[in-house]
Design an enzyme around this catalytic site. Structure first.
Site, PDB file in Angstrom:
ATOM      1  CE  LYS A 116      -3.419  -2.655  -0.186  1.00  0.00           C
ATOM      2  NZ  LYS A 116      -4.194  -2.765  -1.428  1.00  0.00           N
ATOM      3  CE  LYS A 157      -5.502   4.313   5.921  1.00  0.00           C
ATOM      4  NZ  LYS A 157      -6.041   4.607   4.592  1.00  0.00           N
ATOM      5  N   GLY A 163      -8.819  -3.062   3.146  1.00  0.00           N
ATOM      6  CA  GLY A 163     -10.097  -3.512   3.691  1.00  0.00           C
ATOM      7  C   GLY A 163     -10.304  -3.218   5.172  1.00  0.00           C
ATOM      8  CG  HIS A 207     -14.656   4.027   0.511  1.00  0.00           C
ATOM      9  ND1 HIS A 207     -14.180   3.091   1.395  1.00  0.00           N
ATOM     10  CD2 HIS A 207     -14.097   3.739  -0.668  1.00  0.00           C
ATOM     11  CE1 HIS A 207     -13.360   2.279   0.762  1.00  0.00           C
ATOM     12  NE2 HIS A 207     -13.297   2.643  -0.485  1.00  0.00           N
ATOM     13  CG  ASN A 289      -9.174  -2.840  -3.815  1.00  0.00           C
ATOM     14  OD1 ASN A 289      -8.275  -2.920  -2.983  1.00  0.00           O
ATOM     15  ND2 ASN A 289     -10.275  -2.152  -3.596  1.00  0.00           N
ATOM     16  NE  ARG A 291     -11.448  -7.300  -4.225  1.00  0.00           N
ATOM     17  CZ  ARG A 291     -10.924  -6.448  -3.359  1.00  0.00           C
ATOM     18  NH1 ARG A 291      -9.607  -6.377  -3.210  1.00  0.00           N
ATOM     19  NH2 ARG A 291     -11.692  -5.654  -2.630  1.00  0.00           N
ATOM     20  CB  VAL A 294     -18.309  -7.582  -3.550  1.00  0.00           C
ATOM     21  CG1 VAL A 294     -19.763  -7.890  -3.205  1.00  0.00           C
ATOM     22  CG2 VAL A 294     -17.370  -8.553  -2.859  1.00  0.00           C
TER      23      VAL A 294
HETATM   24  C1  MV4 Z   1      -8.957   6.102   5.779  1.00  0.00           C
HETATM   25  C2  MV4 Z   1     -10.007   6.815   6.382  1.00  0.00           C
HETATM   26  C3  MV4 Z   1      -9.728   8.081   6.854  1.00  0.00           C
HETATM   27  N1  MV4 Z   1      -8.481   8.594   6.736  1.00  0.00           N
HETATM   28  N2  MV4 Z   1      -7.741   6.653   5.670  1.00  0.00           N
HETATM   29  C4  MV4 Z   1     -11.313   1.947   5.243  1.00  0.00           C
HETATM   30  C5  MV4 Z   1     -11.064   0.825   4.292  1.00  0.00           C
HETATM   31  C6  MV4 Z   1      -9.728   1.072   3.702  1.00  0.00           C
HETATM   32  N3  MV4 Z   1      -9.652   0.646   2.343  1.00  0.00           N
HETATM   33  C7  MV4 Z   1      -9.494   2.517   3.870  1.00  0.00           C
HETATM   34  N4  MV4 Z   1     -10.433   2.996   4.861  1.00  0.00           N
HETATM   35  C8  MV4 Z   1     -10.364   4.247   5.371  1.00  0.00           C
HETATM   36  N5  MV4 Z   1      -9.137   4.860   5.292  1.00  0.00           N
HETATM   37  C9  MV4 Z   1      -7.516   7.874   6.138  1.00  0.00           C
HETATM   38  N6  MV4 Z   1      -6.289   8.411   6.029  1.00  0.00           N
HETATM   39  C10 MV4 Z   1     -11.267   6.222   6.436  1.00  0.00           C
HETATM   40  C11 MV4 Z   1     -11.447   4.942   5.944  1.00  0.00           C
HETATM   41  C12 MV4 Z   1     -12.782   4.426   5.997  1.00  0.00           C
HETATM   42  C13 MV4 Z   1     -13.445   4.193   7.190  1.00  0.00           C
HETATM   43  C14 MV4 Z   1     -12.854   4.396   8.402  1.00  0.00           C
HETATM   44  C15 MV4 Z   1     -13.553   4.178   9.575  1.00  0.00           C
HETATM   45  C16 MV4 Z   1     -14.889   3.721   9.523  1.00  0.00           C
HETATM   46  C17 MV4 Z   1     -15.489   3.479   8.335  1.00  0.00           C
HETATM   47  C18 MV4 Z   1     -14.780   3.719   7.162  1.00  0.00           C
HETATM   48  C19 MV4 Z   1     -15.415   3.500   5.941  1.00  0.00           C
HETATM   49  C20 MV4 Z   1     -14.751   3.736   4.789  1.00  0.00           C
HETATM   50  C21 MV4 Z   1     -13.434   4.206   4.815  1.00  0.00           C
END
Ligand code: MV4
Length: 450
Positions: A116, A157, A163, A207, A289, A291, A294
């Protein structure tokens, strides 16, 4: 064109790939675990090979068994679906080494996007906006310095993540050492490496992701975006296309940037670029991603394309059949992921489906491998059906989804249908007014989903 494809997956996505193969006149080989002997993918494939005991690690993740099954049946290509081996560059490598076409991007591209931190650096270099962040963190000291530089709140992260696993929100320096350690532990046990990095935390994001197709002749196109903000515990429950937050101009501009970057990377097959939209509507690259996802059907409904067929045609050397900019999007599509879950704990609920009646009618599609008397095994994920609708506009799509949810009868196990009915009836959802915390208000008992 391929004469025979092996599908290294189960459930609705295995059936989805079988549908595409049948329409292309390609023979199919299913693989299945001992828990899936009576599954529909076994029934509808032309041949089926049992590859091991119920546990995924001994069946759907067993590379040697799957390659052997392909060799014994004379399959020429393998479609991995999503999950399991879909984003394993090792598996893609072994396929190529065994003279089998892996239906997906090249192993080096899977590997780039699987790291990532490397993916983020490369996409930034290629001109995509990214959030302020760090390299892989070597020590607690560096973490504290970097978090200070980025500014709290920050997110820890997993470098090999995705995910939502191995992620922690850190509000202050006091919390950092502890959360760094728990993120490292979770990363190590989930992804096999404790490497983590920091990123500026966006408090109330949306998102949004762009669907991409690239062929082996250097053409990359985008198919517009999907809105995937409605999630609970990093489980998406509702997805739609287009997003209410993306206008024509933004779609063209951001889509073009993404296409340019992925052309440089040499991206082939279907892929998804995940973006975060902040409170000021700025979009930043999060991860890619490699792939089929879903939620790909909502893109199929508004573009009229069959994305799985496109993956197969591209893997066989075909061309993406149009210029990205000329593709028109039609109407509005919504998907609800129907999960077998305990309504109190949200834990996956396995068992026998006693009654199963799926909705139909104009603009309704159901992708599922469930049927009356079928058994949902406890070994795999909890998705049992995808309910997808298409309407002329978002309003029609929502009312169509509401009535389709009413007409979906699933008995014997509990499902997510009640919460999805509530979402469709919610005035803020209907107004397009939500962020990633939207479902907190539906929490019954102080659920602390982050
Ligand atoms: C984040 C974020 C806020 N700030 N990164 C969640 C899944 C993954 N692919 C990336 N995600 C997130 N990354 C930064 N720098 C918020 C999310 C996020 C999320 C976080 C907490 C609760 C629900 C969420 C839903 C979608 C994305």
């Amino acid at each position: 064109m391929f004469k025979k494809i092996l599908i290294a997956n189960r459930g609705e996505i295995a059936l989805r790939v079988i549908c595409a193969c049948k329409e292309l006149g390609i023979r199919t080989v299913a693989v299945y675990s001992e828990a899936d002997r009576y599954s529909l993918h076994v029934r509808f494939a032309d041949e089926a090979v049992c590859i091991g005991p119920p546990r995924s690690s001994e069946s759907y993740l067993n590379v040697a068994s799957i390659i052997s099954a392909a060799e014994i049946t004379g399959a020429e290509a393998i479609h991995p679906g999503y999950g399991f081996l879909a984003e394993s560059s090792y598996f893609a490598d072994v396929c190529e080494a065994s003279n089998l076409t892996f239906i997906g991007p090249k192993p080096d591209v899977i590997s780039l996007m699987g790291d990532k931190n490397r993916a983020r650096a490369r996409m930034a270099e290629l001109g995509l906006p990214v959030l302020p962040g760090s390299e892989v963190i070597p020590s607690e000291e560096v973490a504290l310095q970097e978090a200070e530089r980025i500014g709290y709140p920050v997110m820890v992260k997993a470098a090999a993540g995705g995910g939502g696993r191995g992620m922690r929100i850190v509000q202050s320096a006091e919390e950092l050492p502890h959360l760094l350690q728990t993120a490292r532990n979770e990363a190590a046990s989930s992804f096999g490496t404790p490497d983590v990095y920091l990123e500026k935390y966006v408090t109330s994001p949306r998102h949004i992701e762009f669907q991409i197709l690239g062929d082996q002749h250097g053409r990359v196109v985008h198919l517009g975006e999907r809105e995937c903000t409605i999630q609970r515990r990093h489980q998406k429950l509702v997805e739609e296309s287009p997003s209410t937050q993306i206008d024509r101009e933004t779609r063209l501009r951001v889509g073009h940037q993404i296409v340019q970057a992925l052309q440089e990377v040499g991206y082939t097959s279907a892929g998804t670029v995940e973006l975060l939209m902040d409170e000021n509507r700025n979009l930043c690259f999060l991860e890619m991603n490699t792939r089929i996802q879903v939620e790909h059907p909502v893109t199929e409904m508004v573009t009229g394309l069959d994305l799985v067929k496109q993956q197969i045609l591209i893997a066989a050397g075909g061309h993406v059949p149009f210029e990205g900019e000329t593709l028109g999007l039609r109407g509005h599509s919504i998907e609800c992921r129907i999960c077998a879950e305990n309504p109190q704990t949200f834990a996956p609920s396995a068992g026998k489906v006693t009654v199963f009646h799926e909705p139909g009618g104009t603009g309704v599609r159901v992708d599922t491998a469930a049927y009356a008397e079928s058994v949902i095994p406890p070994y795999y994920d909890s998705l049992i059906a995808k309910l997808i609708v298409h309407g002329q506009d978002r309003k029609e799509a929502i009312s169509r989804m509401s009535r389709a949810l009413e007409m979906f009868i699933i008995e014997g196990i509990s499902t997510s249908v009640p919460v999805q009915r509530k979402i469709m009836a919610d005035p803020d959802f209907q107004a397009g007014n939500f962020d990633t915390h939207f479902l907190r208000r539906f929490a019954r008992d102080g659920e602390n989903s982050s």
